[in-house]
Design a protein around this motif. Structure first.
Motif: not given
Length: 154
Positions: A54-59, A64-68
């Motif tokens: 999910v995060v990969g689709r947006f970020v 930032a990906r690592a944190v989210l």
């Protein structure tokens, strides 16, 4: 921003459905019907999708990906490619809306609970390390043995 909007839009209904699922009493046809409707609502958020998906689709930004993606690491010790995206989204939501704490600190919560525990016959021991669990003849837990040798029976 789109990821944060997704969290806001889908997280509250998903968490509400999950909490409600746990609260529906009974096993009859009405309870089964209510659970099915709640499960449908939860499923619409696709809880089986991982945090990484999910995060990969947006970020796109790596840090930032690592944190989210990593909000669940502290809570579940699960890597982002295994944990549901709802877990780190919940953590993020707590901070984006403001984290909560008891007025007066956590000691106020403990102090408020203490009289109720004692009124029910319980005892609260601070800094008392448990060395082992005491069992009865049937093998059921019956108390604890503290490191200082004291035994506290249930």
């Amino acid at each position: 921003r789109a990821y944060l909007e997704k969290c806001e839009r889908e997280l509250v209904p998903a968490n509400n459905a999950l909490l409600a699922l746990k609260a529906v009493p009974g096993r009859g046809p009405v309870a089964r019907w209510v659970r099915a409707r709640l499960w449908d609502r939860l499923e619409r958020t696709r809880p089986g999708e991982t945090s990484r998906e999910v995060v990969g689709r947006f970020v796109r930004d790596g840090p930032a990906r690592a944190v989210l993606e990593g909000g669940q690491l502290l809570l579940q010790n699960c890597p982002p490619d295994e944990a549901s995206w709802l877990v780190p989204a919940t953590v993020l939501s707590m901070y984006s809306r403001g984290a909560w704490y008891p007025v007066g600190g956590s000691q106020r919560l403990a102090s408020a609970l203490l009289p109720h525990i004692e009124a029910a016959g319980g005892r609260v021991l601070c800094r008392a390390r448990v060395a082992g669990v005491l069992t009865d003849a049937a093998g059921r837990a019956a108390g604890v043995r503290l490191e200082n040798g004291d035994e506290v029976r249930a």
